[in-house]
Design an enzyme around this catalytic site. Structure first.
Site, PDB file in Angstrom:
ATOM      1  N   ASP A 243       0.626  -0.976  -0.050  1.00  0.00           N
ATOM      2  CA  ASP A 243       0.070  -0.095   0.045  1.00  0.00           C
ATOM      3  C   ASP A 243       0.942   1.364   0.184  1.00  0.00           C
ATOM      4  OD1 ASP A 243      -2.691   1.467   0.489  1.00  0.00           O
ATOM      5  OD2 ASP A 243      -1.383   2.036   2.339  1.00  0.00           O
ATOM      6  N   GLU A 280       1.696  -0.036  -4.803  1.00  0.00           N
ATOM      7  CA  GLU A 280       0.779   1.097  -5.308  1.00  0.00           C
ATOM      8  C   GLU A 280       1.564   2.464  -4.940  1.00  0.00           C
ATOM      9  OE1 GLU A 280      -3.105   3.429  -3.708  1.00  0.00           O
ATOM     10  OE2 GLU A 280      -2.083   2.468  -2.306  1.00  0.00           O
TER      11      GLU A 280
END
Length: 575
Positions: A243, A280
């Site tokens: 993330d 990401e």
């Protein structure tokens, strides 16, 4: 049983078992350890310098939540994945993102497991689970986890999680896990009591940054890398989605992401099965996926936003927030060709230049989506595209996503045009923290000028409203869209994933468009997609050559005419 914990600045550390205390002995590198023969069935905690006892930073199970006792879980009890299962490579992948708590009414591993035959039949190859590290309360997205080694108890036991992964493999489905290594949540976060896990030299938008490059950061890196290896080894996950790595601050010669990549590749060789890392990042920086020998971090794929933003801006017409940077069909064409729209040009939203060209990057290294948890849940009302657009537009978006040269990702229920929202929900037990989350949520998205109040994340109804309604699939509108997705997935599986190209540049889609007329075409690996996005019928020029119509959005059995109907999509093979 041996208990060990890293607490480099402590003067003493006690193991606390109920009313009993056992002193740990100091070892090298700031570790403390003791071999204790005692009953641990009711859990244990550690006390640092006589302070209140708190959970183990490496706790494997927190059945009473983030403030409860830690419990021992033997790795053997998880029965990790056998070596026989090999995930399909990302070049063949269709990823399906899901949130365990809202994917089914029950919100458990067992309930999700009953849906696996449907997902396998749909044609997806990889499931991506939103974060599982234990977070506060009984519901949440999981990005405020604090016990990184312990699966969230509301979904089921660690053994049930391992069983779910094995069941996925038995259906031919690989499983990816979303992990958060840029910050920890505030509620139940006891790491700072143990050592310098955090730094005040950098700030993230969600809390204190993790100490990856300051004094005593070697053991912090080890903590995070050990966590990644645990999910892959003990539970059998086939890869991790990292993330928001743009919020990971690491300025040593070897970036922590490179170190993680090296460790995961070594584990894959040891286990005899492929493992992947997907990062990401909103930086549009190809260094994430370049080999270390070429100055990169050596990760396998980059989850990019520009593809989503360009498509969303064009089809919805929204221009608030970051959508102000995207101008129309030209950006959709650029996203289809390169993945990155911003390759060093000026961004109005950021007030600076942004990104760099993805030179030498292969399409299989970019994960794209038209919808995902962030882009739906970070709307005031959690609306999906199916709640804003008609079937013709949804079919066009599905074709753009699934037939593009990149790795497509679908969000749970997207394939049938689910009309349940996916809202932001939390369950913080601290009323003051809950109040700050509600107020912060309203402030964070004020730039988008959405109408109406943001639903209260703390209310249970916000969570309940976000659960999928599986009965929708039988309604005509939803059944039509689901059949369209199935056909597109079949075309991708049979035609696009067949390796035909030898270089990154030649594997790109060839695009053509007329923004004023409202049409777009692209060709990739012997598949031609033609879109008349206008409100009137018109002829759309093709690329020449022999093509066979295999799918059209308005009438599957009809033959193409010189003029395509308004808002229609035709798919051809051949070339």
């Amino acid at each position: 049983m041996i208990f060990s914990v890293w607490a480099p600045n402590a003067k003493c550390v006690d193991l606390v078992l109920g009313e009993q205390r056992f002193a740990l002995e100091p070892l090298a590198d700031g570790y403390w350890q003791a071999d204790v023969a005692a009953d641990t069935r009711r859990g244990y905690r550690y006390s640092i310098d006589g302070s209140a006892a708190v959970p183990d930073p490496r706790s494997r199970w927190q059945p009473e939540g983030v403030h409860g006792a830690s419990h021992v879980i033997a790795a053997e009890s998880l029965k990790a994945v056998p070596r026989e299962f090999h995930a399909r490579p990302l070049s063949e992948a269709i990823i399906y993102e899901l949130h365990l708590g809202t994917f089914t009414p029950e919100g458990t591993y067992a309930a999700a497991q009953r849906k696996l035959p449907y997902l396998a039949e749909l044609g997806v190859t990889h499931l991506e689970l939103m974060p599982l590290a234990t977070f506060p309360g009984r519901r949440g997205w999981g990005y405020d986890g604090v016990d990184l080694f312990a699966p969230f108890p509301a979904y089921g036991t660690p053994q049930e999680l391992a069983g779910f992964v094995r069941a996925c493999h038995s259906q031919g489905l690989a499983v990816l896990l979303d992990v958060v290594y840029n910050h920890l949540g505030p509620d139940g976060n006891y790491l700072a009591q143990y050592g310098p896990y955090f730094t005040d030299r950098y700030k993230t938008g969600w809390g204190a940054a993790i100490n990856y490059d300051g004094p005593q950061s070697d053991e912090v890196r080890r903590f995070v890398i050990d966590n990644a290896l645990m999910w892959l080894t003990n539970y059998g996950f086939d890869g991790l989605r990292l993330d928001a790595v743009h919020a990971i601050f690491s300025f040593e010669a070897v970036h922590v992401l490179e170190e993680l990549s090296i460790a995961v590749k070594a584990l894959g060789k040891e286990l005899g099965r492929p493992l992947v890392l997907i990062a990401e990042s909103d930086l549009n920086d190809p260094r994430l996926i370049r080999a270390a020998s070429r100055g990169g971090y050596g990760l396998d794929a980059h989850w990019v936003d520009d593809f989503h933003h360009a498509i969303h801006r064009y089809f919805t017409g929204e221009t608030a927030g970051y959508y102000e940077d995207f101008q129309g069909l030209q950006d959709v064409a650029t996203a289809l060709r390169d993945g990155y729209v911003y390759q060093g040009k000026y961004s109005v939203h950021r007030g600076r230049r942004h990104g760099r060209p993805p030179v030498g990057i292969e399409p299989r290294q970019l994960v794209v989506s038209a919808q995902n948890h962030d882009q739906i849940g970070n709307r005031a009302q959690g609306e999906r595209l199916s709640m804003m657009l008609g079937i013709p537009q949804l079919k066009a978006i599905a074709a753009l996503t699934l037939l593009a040269p990149f790795v497509p990702l679908l969000f749970q229920g997207e394939e049938w045009g689910a009309e349940t929202p996916f809202l932001y929900f939390t369950d913080h037990q601290d009323p003051e923290l809950g109040r700050r989350v509600v107020e912060g949520r309203s402030r964070e998205f004020s730039a988008f000028r959405w109408q109406g109040a943001v639903p209260n994340p703390q209310e249970a109804d916000t969570f309940e409203r976000s659960k999928l309604n599986w009965s929708e699939r039988s309604a005509p509108r939803h059944a039509e869209l689901l059949a369209w997705y199935r056909k597109l997935i079949g075309i991708r599986r049979d035609k696009i994933v067949v390796p035909r190209e030898s270089s990154a540049d030649s594997a790109k889609a060839v695009t053509n468009f007329d923004a004023e007329a409202g049409w777009l075409t692209f060709v990739h690996n012997g598949v031609l997609a033609v879109f008349n996005l206008a409100d009137q019928a018109q002829a759309v020029p093709g690329p020449g050559g022999d093509w066979k119509l295999v799918l059209r959005s308005d009438a599957a059995e009809a033959q193409p005419s010189d003029a395509m109907p308004p808002r229609s999509t035709f798919i051809f093979i051949g070339g």
